[in-house]
Write a protein that holds these residues in place. Structure first.
Motif, PDB file in Angstrom:
ATOM      1  N   GLY A  65     -60.423 -13.184 -46.048  1.00  0.00           N
ATOM      2  CA  GLY A  65     -60.930 -14.545 -46.120  1.00  0.00           C
ATOM      3  C   GLY A  65     -61.657 -14.977 -44.862  1.00  0.00           C
ATOM      4  N   ASP A  66     -61.961 -16.262 -44.782  1.00  0.00           N
ATOM      5  CA  ASP A  66     -62.562 -16.842 -43.596  1.00  0.00           C
ATOM      6  C   ASP A  66     -61.542 -16.846 -42.463  1.00  0.00           C
ATOM      7  OD1 ASP A  66     -65.011 -18.691 -42.725  1.00  0.00           O
ATOM      8  OD2 ASP A  66     -63.181 -19.590 -41.926  1.00  0.00           O
ATOM      9  N   VAL A  67     -62.021 -16.809 -41.229  1.00  0.00           N
ATOM     10  CA  VAL A  67     -61.088 -16.816 -40.096  1.00  0.00           C
ATOM     11  C   VAL A  67     -60.192 -18.057 -40.118  1.00  0.00           C
ATOM     12  CG1 VAL A  67     -62.493 -15.381 -38.564  1.00  0.00           C
ATOM     13  CG2 VAL A  67     -62.849 -17.855 -38.595  1.00  0.00           C
ATOM     14  N   LYS A  68     -60.703 -19.162 -40.627  1.00  0.00           N
ATOM     15  CA  LYS A  68     -59.916 -20.395 -40.659  1.00  0.00           C
ATOM     16  C   LYS A  68     -58.797 -20.335 -41.689  1.00  0.00           C
ATOM     17  CE  LYS A  68     -63.733 -23.251 -38.972  1.00  0.00           C
ATOM     18  NZ  LYS A  68     -64.644 -24.394 -39.261  1.00  0.00           N
ATOM     19  N   ASP A  69     -58.852 -19.346 -42.583  1.00  0.00           N
ATOM     20  CA  ASP A  69     -57.776 -19.169 -43.565  1.00  0.00           C
ATOM     21  C   ASP A  69     -56.588 -18.417 -42.983  1.00  0.00           C
ATOM     22  OD1 ASP A  69     -59.388 -20.400 -45.475  1.00  0.00           O
ATOM     23  OD2 ASP A  69     -60.265 -18.496 -46.126  1.00  0.00           O
ATOM     24  N   TRP A  70     -56.768 -17.815 -41.817  1.00  0.00           N
ATOM     25  CA  TRP A  70     -55.686 -17.063 -41.171  1.00  0.00           C
ATOM     26  C   TRP A  70     -54.723 -18.051 -40.526  1.00  0.00           C
ATOM     27  CZ3 TRP A  70     -53.829 -12.292 -41.232  1.00  0.00           C
ATOM     28  CH2 TRP A  70     -52.982 -11.865 -40.202  1.00  0.00           C
ATOM     29  N   LYS A  71     -53.452 -18.052 -40.948  1.00  0.00           N
ATOM     30  CA  LYS A  71     -52.507 -19.088 -40.540  1.00  0.00           C
ATOM     31  C   LYS A  71     -51.554 -18.660 -39.428  1.00  0.00           C
ATOM     32  CE  LYS A  71     -54.275 -21.795 -43.586  1.00  0.00           C
ATOM     33  NZ  LYS A  71     -55.225 -22.868 -43.124  1.00  0.00           N
ATOM     34  N   GLN A  72     -51.441 -17.370 -39.150  1.00  0.00           N
ATOM     35  CA  GLN A  72     -50.539 -16.945 -38.087  1.00  0.00           C
ATOM     36  C   GLN A  72     -51.053 -17.388 -36.718  1.00  0.00           C
ATOM     37  OE1 GLN A  72     -49.096 -12.883 -38.102  1.00  0.00           O
ATOM     38  NE2 GLN A  72     -49.582 -12.661 -40.275  1.00  0.00           N
ATOM     39  N   THR A  73     -50.129 -17.664 -35.802  1.00  0.00           N
ATOM     40  CA  THR A  73     -50.490 -18.034 -34.434  1.00  0.00           C
ATOM     41  C   THR A  73     -50.668 -16.754 -33.636  1.00  0.00           C
ATOM     42  OG1 THR A  73     -49.229 -20.077 -34.619  1.00  0.00           O
ATOM     43  CG2 THR A  73     -49.801 -19.340 -32.393  1.00  0.00           C
ATOM     44  N   THR A  74     -51.923 -16.351 -33.435  1.00  0.00           N
ATOM     45  CA  THR A  74     -52.204 -15.033 -32.860  1.00  0.00           C
ATOM     46  C   THR A  74     -53.203 -15.079 -31.703  1.00  0.00           C
ATOM     47  OG1 THR A  74     -53.765 -14.747 -34.709  1.00  0.00           O
ATOM     48  CG2 THR A  74     -51.630 -13.651 -34.908  1.00  0.00           C
ATOM     49  N   PHE A  75     -53.227 -16.195 -30.960  1.00  0.00           N
ATOM     50  CA  PHE A  75     -54.097 -16.190 -29.781  1.00  0.00           C
ATOM     51  C   PHE A  75     -53.444 -15.428 -28.634  1.00  0.00           C
ATOM     52  CE2 PHE A  75     -51.914 -20.332 -29.814  1.00  0.00           C
ATOM     53  CZ  PHE A  75     -51.300 -20.354 -28.581  1.00  0.00           C
ATOM     54  N   ASN A  76     -52.133 -15.164 -28.748  1.00  0.00           N
ATOM     55  CA  ASN A  76     -51.408 -14.285 -27.827  1.00  0.00           C
ATOM     56  C   ASN A  76     -50.760 -13.151 -28.611  1.00  0.00           C
ATOM     57  OD1 ASN A  76     -50.073 -16.875 -25.606  1.00  0.00           O
ATOM     58  ND2 ASN A  76     -52.053 -15.883 -25.609  1.00  0.00           N
ATOM     59  N   ALA A  77     -50.533 -12.023 -27.932  1.00  0.00           N
ATOM     60  CA  ALA A  77     -49.810 -10.895 -28.523  1.00  0.00           C
ATOM     61  C   ALA A  77     -48.859 -10.341 -27.473  1.00  0.00           C
ATOM     62  CB  ALA A  77     -50.775  -9.812 -28.997  1.00  0.00           C
ATOM     63  N   ARG A  78     -47.623 -10.117 -27.824  1.00  0.00           N
ATOM     64  CA  ARG A  78     -46.631  -9.607 -26.869  1.00  0.00           C
ATOM     65  C   ARG A  78     -46.848  -8.123 -26.612  1.00  0.00           C
ATOM     66  NH1 ARG A  78     -41.286 -12.220 -26.272  1.00  0.00           N
ATOM     67  NH2 ARG A  78     -41.558 -14.411 -26.831  1.00  0.00           N
ATOM     68  N   ILE A  79     -46.869  -7.754 -25.342  1.00  0.00           N
ATOM     69  CA  ILE A  79     -47.077  -6.350 -24.982  1.00  0.00           C
ATOM     70  C   ILE A  79     -45.948  -5.473 -25.514  1.00  0.00           C
ATOM     71  CG2 ILE A  79     -45.914  -6.463 -22.724  1.00  0.00           C
ATOM     72  CD1 ILE A  79     -48.211  -4.659 -21.660  1.00  0.00           C
ATOM     73  N   GLU A  80     -44.753  -6.051 -25.644  1.00  0.00           N
ATOM     74  CA  GLU A  80     -43.608  -5.270 -26.088  1.00  0.00           C
ATOM     75  C   GLU A  80     -43.693  -4.878 -27.562  1.00  0.00           C
ATOM     76  OE1 GLU A  80     -41.875  -8.598 -23.377  1.00  0.00           O
ATOM     77  OE2 GLU A  80     -43.536  -8.343 -24.800  1.00  0.00           O
ATOM     78  N   THR A  81     -44.430  -5.649 -28.379  1.00  0.00           N
ATOM     79  CA  THR A  81     -44.409  -5.428 -29.825  1.00  0.00           C
ATOM     80  C   THR A  81     -45.779  -5.214 -30.460  1.00  0.00           C
ATOM     81  OG1 THR A  81     -44.480  -7.838 -30.211  1.00  0.00           O
ATOM     82  CG2 THR A  81     -42.299  -6.797 -30.073  1.00  0.00           C
ATOM     83  N   ALA A  82     -46.843  -5.395 -29.708  1.00  0.00           N
ATOM     84  CA  ALA A  82     -48.184  -5.323 -30.304  1.00  0.00           C
ATOM     85  C   ALA A  82     -48.481  -3.973 -30.942  1.00  0.00           C
ATOM     86  CB  ALA A  82     -49.249  -5.643 -29.257  1.00  0.00           C
ATOM     87  N   ALA A  83     -47.947  -2.905 -30.364  1.00  0.00           N
ATOM     88  CA  ALA A  83     -48.237  -1.568 -30.895  1.00  0.00           C
ATOM     89  C   ALA A  83     -47.639  -1.347 -32.270  1.00  0.00           C
ATOM     90  CB  ALA A  83     -47.725  -0.498 -29.927  1.00  0.00           C
ATOM     91  N   GLU A  84     -46.581  -2.077 -32.617  1.00  0.00           N
ATOM     92  CA  GLU A  84     -45.921  -1.884 -33.902  1.00  0.00           C
ATOM     93  C   GLU A  84     -46.250  -2.950 -34.931  1.00  0.00           C
ATOM     94  OE1 GLU A  84     -43.693  -1.971 -31.025  1.00  0.00           O
ATOM     95  OE2 GLU A  84     -44.105   0.162 -30.753  1.00  0.00           O
TER      96      GLU A  84
END
Length: 221
Positions: A65-84
Protein backbone atom coordinates in the motif's frame (compact mmCIF):
# COMPACT_ATOMS: atom_id res chain seq x y z
CA UNK A 1 14.16 7.57 20.86
CA UNK A 2 15.37 8.96 18.50
CA UNK A 3 12.31 11.10 17.71
CA UNK A 4 13.79 14.45 16.63
CA UNK A 5 17.22 15.48 15.39
CA UNK A 6 19.02 18.36 13.69
CA UNK A 7 21.25 18.84 10.67
CA UNK A 8 23.09 22.15 10.49
CA UNK A 9 25.62 21.81 7.67
CA UNK A 10 24.92 22.40 3.97
CA UNK A 11 27.08 20.11 1.87
CA UNK A 12 27.91 16.41 1.74
CA UNK A 13 31.44 17.50 0.84
CA UNK A 14 31.82 18.95 4.33
CA UNK A 15 30.45 15.94 6.17
CA UNK A 16 33.18 13.34 6.22
CA UNK A 17 36.34 12.41 4.34
CA UNK A 18 34.75 9.04 3.61
CA UNK A 19 32.21 10.87 1.45
CA UNK A 20 34.64 13.26 -0.23
CA UNK A 21 34.39 11.21 -3.43
CA UNK A 22 30.81 12.39 -3.76
CA UNK A 23 29.98 15.54 -5.66
CA UNK A 24 28.72 18.19 -3.20
CA UNK A 25 24.99 17.78 -2.74
CA UNK A 26 22.91 20.45 -1.03
CA UNK A 27 20.80 19.37 1.95
CA UNK A 28 18.26 21.30 3.98
CA UNK A 29 19.40 22.75 7.30
CA UNK A 30 16.87 22.04 10.05
CA UNK A 31 16.88 22.20 13.83
CA UNK A 32 13.68 20.20 14.17
CA UNK A 33 13.65 17.17 11.86
CA UNK A 34 10.59 15.02 12.50
CA UNK A 35 9.52 11.48 11.61
CA UNK A 36 7.86 11.19 8.16
CA UNK A 37 10.00 14.05 6.80
CA UNK A 38 12.57 13.38 4.09
CA UNK A 39 16.11 13.17 5.44
CA UNK A 40 19.54 12.93 3.85
CA UNK A 41 21.09 9.48 3.78
CA UNK A 42 23.80 7.44 2.08
CA UNK A 43 23.40 3.86 0.85
CA UNK A 44 25.67 1.45 -1.00
CA UNK A 45 24.66 0.78 -4.59
CA UNK A 46 26.74 -1.35 -6.92
CA UNK A 47 29.59 -1.18 -4.41
CA UNK A 48 29.70 2.63 -4.18
CA UNK A 49 28.20 5.11 -1.68
CA UNK A 50 25.28 7.10 -3.08
CA UNK A 51 23.69 10.15 -1.44
CA UNK A 52 19.91 10.43 -1.57
CA UNK A 53 16.90 11.32 0.57
CA UNK A 54 14.46 8.99 2.29
CA UNK A 55 11.26 9.31 4.31
CA UNK A 56 12.17 8.95 7.98
CA UNK A 57 9.68 6.23 8.92
CA UNK A 58 10.71 2.84 7.66
CA UNK A 59 8.31 0.85 5.49
CA UNK A 60 9.56 -2.56 4.27
CA UNK A 61 9.97 -3.00 0.53
CA UNK A 62 7.28 -5.69 0.43
CA UNK A 63 4.53 -3.36 1.69
CA UNK A 64 1.92 -3.09 -1.07
CA UNK A 65 0.00 0.00 0.00
CA UNK A 66 0.85 3.67 0.34
CA UNK A 67 3.48 4.56 2.93
CA UNK A 68 0.78 6.33 4.94
CA UNK A 69 -1.07 3.01 5.26
CA UNK A 70 1.84 1.56 7.25
CA UNK A 71 0.76 1.76 10.91
CA UNK A 72 3.75 0.36 12.81
CA UNK A 73 6.02 2.84 14.61
CA UNK A 74 9.25 2.23 12.71
CA UNK A 75 11.25 5.45 12.65
CA UNK A 76 13.62 3.64 15.06
CA UNK A 77 14.87 0.04 15.01
CA UNK A 78 16.57 -1.70 17.94
CA UNK A 79 20.06 -2.98 17.17
CA UNK A 80 19.40 -6.01 19.36
CA UNK A 81 16.42 -7.25 17.31
CA UNK A 82 16.55 -5.68 13.84
CA UNK A 83 18.30 -8.67 12.29
CA UNK A 84 15.44 -11.00 13.25
CA UNK A 85 12.33 -8.82 13.01
CA UNK A 86 10.36 -9.43 9.78
CA UNK A 87 10.01 -5.68 9.23
CA UNK A 88 13.75 -4.97 9.30
CA UNK A 89 15.65 -8.19 8.65
CA UNK A 90 15.99 -7.83 4.88
CA UNK A 91 17.14 -4.20 5.22
CA UNK A 92 19.59 -5.28 7.94
CA UNK A 93 21.18 -7.66 5.46
CA UNK A 94 20.94 -5.62 2.25
CA UNK A 95 19.67 -2.12 2.96
CA UNK A 96 21.92 -0.34 5.42
CA UNK A 97 22.37 3.41 5.33
CA UNK A 98 23.94 6.26 7.27
CA UNK A 99 22.07 9.43 8.22
CA UNK A 100 23.97 12.66 8.97
CA UNK A 101 23.05 14.69 12.03
CA UNK A 102 24.47 17.40 14.25
CA UNK A 103 22.55 16.40 17.38
CA UNK A 104 19.20 15.12 18.62
CA UNK A 105 16.57 15.76 21.29
CA UNK A 106 15.08 13.83 24.18
CA UNK A 107 12.27 14.92 26.51
CA UNK A 108 11.71 14.37 30.23
CA UNK A 109 8.83 15.22 32.53
CA UNK A 110 5.11 14.54 32.75
CA UNK A 111 2.61 15.12 29.97
CA UNK A 112 2.06 18.84 29.46
CA UNK A 113 5.28 19.67 31.32
CA UNK A 114 7.87 17.91 29.17
CA UNK A 115 11.24 19.62 28.80
CA UNK A 116 13.58 19.03 25.84
CA UNK A 117 17.27 18.21 26.11
CA UNK A 118 19.72 18.60 23.24
CA UNK A 119 22.36 15.89 22.87
CA UNK A 120 25.41 15.99 20.64
CA UNK A 121 28.91 14.54 20.34
CA UNK A 122 31.93 16.63 21.27
CA UNK A 123 34.16 16.38 18.20
CA UNK A 124 35.80 18.59 15.58
CA UNK A 125 33.67 17.44 12.64
CA UNK A 126 30.45 19.39 11.88
CA UNK A 127 28.28 16.27 11.86
CA UNK A 128 28.21 12.62 12.86
CA UNK A 129 26.36 9.68 11.35
CA UNK A 130 23.50 7.57 12.67
CA UNK A 131 23.44 3.93 11.62
CA UNK A 132 20.24 3.26 9.70
CA UNK A 133 18.35 0.82 7.54
CA UNK A 134 16.80 1.77 4.21
CA UNK A 135 14.14 0.47 1.84
CA UNK A 136 12.91 1.22 -1.66
CA UNK A 137 9.21 0.57 -2.27
CA UNK A 138 7.62 -0.56 -5.51
CA UNK A 139 6.76 3.02 -6.48
CA UNK A 140 10.35 4.16 -5.88
CA UNK A 141 9.70 5.78 -2.51
CA UNK A 142 12.72 5.51 -0.21
CA UNK A 143 12.28 5.14 3.55
CA UNK A 144 14.66 4.75 6.47
CA UNK A 145 14.92 4.09 10.19
CA UNK A 146 17.55 5.06 12.78
CA UNK A 147 19.16 2.18 14.69
CA UNK A 148 19.13 2.54 18.49
CA UNK A 149 20.90 0.86 21.42
CA UNK A 150 21.02 1.17 25.23
CA UNK A 151 22.06 4.66 26.34
CA UNK A 152 25.48 5.68 27.59
CA UNK A 153 25.61 6.59 31.32
CA UNK A 154 25.70 10.34 30.62
CA UNK A 155 22.48 10.05 28.58
CA UNK A 156 20.54 7.64 30.82
CA UNK A 157 19.31 10.57 32.92
CA UNK A 158 17.14 11.68 30.00
CA UNK A 159 16.45 8.41 28.16
CA UNK A 160 17.36 4.73 28.39
CA UNK A 161 17.93 4.43 24.62
CA UNK A 162 20.09 6.36 22.15
CA UNK A 163 20.88 6.25 18.43
CA UNK A 164 23.84 4.23 17.21
CA UNK A 165 26.39 6.91 16.29
CA UNK A 166 29.14 5.57 14.07
CA UNK A 167 32.82 6.47 14.29
CA UNK A 168 34.86 6.90 11.10
CA UNK A 169 35.84 3.23 10.82
CA UNK A 170 32.33 2.03 11.55
CA UNK A 171 30.80 4.18 8.78
CA UNK A 172 32.53 2.00 6.20
CA UNK A 173 31.96 -1.21 8.13
CA UNK A 174 28.24 -0.52 8.51
CA UNK A 175 27.63 0.32 4.86
CA UNK A 176 29.80 -2.46 3.46
CA UNK A 177 28.69 -4.98 6.11
CA UNK A 178 32.31 -5.98 6.64
CA UNK A 179 31.78 -6.78 10.34
CA UNK A 180 29.68 -9.68 11.56
CA UNK A 181 26.58 -9.13 13.67
CA UNK A 182 28.29 -10.09 16.92
CA UNK A 183 30.93 -7.39 16.40
CA UNK A 184 28.29 -4.84 15.42
CA UNK A 185 26.20 -5.58 18.51
CA UNK A 186 29.13 -5.37 20.92
CA UNK A 187 31.09 -2.48 19.40
CA UNK A 188 29.09 -0.20 17.13
CA UNK A 189 28.27 3.15 18.67
CA UNK A 190 30.51 2.52 21.68
CA UNK A 191 33.34 4.90 20.72
CA UNK A 192 31.84 8.07 22.20
CA UNK A 193 31.80 7.30 25.92
CA UNK A 194 32.32 10.50 27.95
CA UNK A 195 32.19 12.59 24.77
CA UNK A 196 28.51 13.53 24.82
CA UNK A 197 27.14 16.96 25.56
CA UNK A 198 23.65 17.02 27.11
CA UNK A 199 22.12 20.42 27.66
CA UNK A 200 18.69 21.66 28.65
CA UNK A 201 16.89 23.76 26.05
CA UNK A 202 13.62 25.67 26.05
CA UNK A 203 10.35 23.97 25.07
CA UNK A 204 9.44 24.46 21.43
CA UNK A 205 6.55 23.68 19.13
CA UNK A 206 6.25 21.07 16.43
CA UNK A 207 6.81 23.58 13.63
CA UNK A 208 9.47 25.73 15.28
CA UNK A 209 12.89 25.72 13.63
CA UNK A 210 16.15 27.63 13.88
CA UNK A 211 19.40 27.69 15.91
CA UNK A 212 17.62 29.19 18.93
CA UNK A 213 16.10 25.74 19.59
CA UNK A 214 19.46 24.39 20.80
CA UNK A 215 20.45 27.35 22.98
CA UNK A 216 21.07 26.54 26.65
CA UNK A 217 17.99 27.12 28.79
CA UNK A 218 19.44 27.08 32.28
CA UNK A 219 16.49 25.59 34.18
CA UNK A 220 17.34 23.21 37.01
CA UNK A 221 17.34 19.58 35.87
Amino acid sequence: MCGRFILSTLSWYEYHEFLSILRPTETRVSYNIKPTQDVACVTMRDGAPVASTARWWFVPHWHKGDVKDWKQTTFNARIETAAEKPTFRIAWKAGRCIIPASGYYEWTGSKGRKRPHFITVEQNAPVFFFAGVHSVLRDGTETCSIITRPAEPEIEQVHHRMPVILDSAQVTGWLEQSDDDAHVLSNYGMSWTNRFSVRDVKPFGRDNDGPELIEQDGFAF
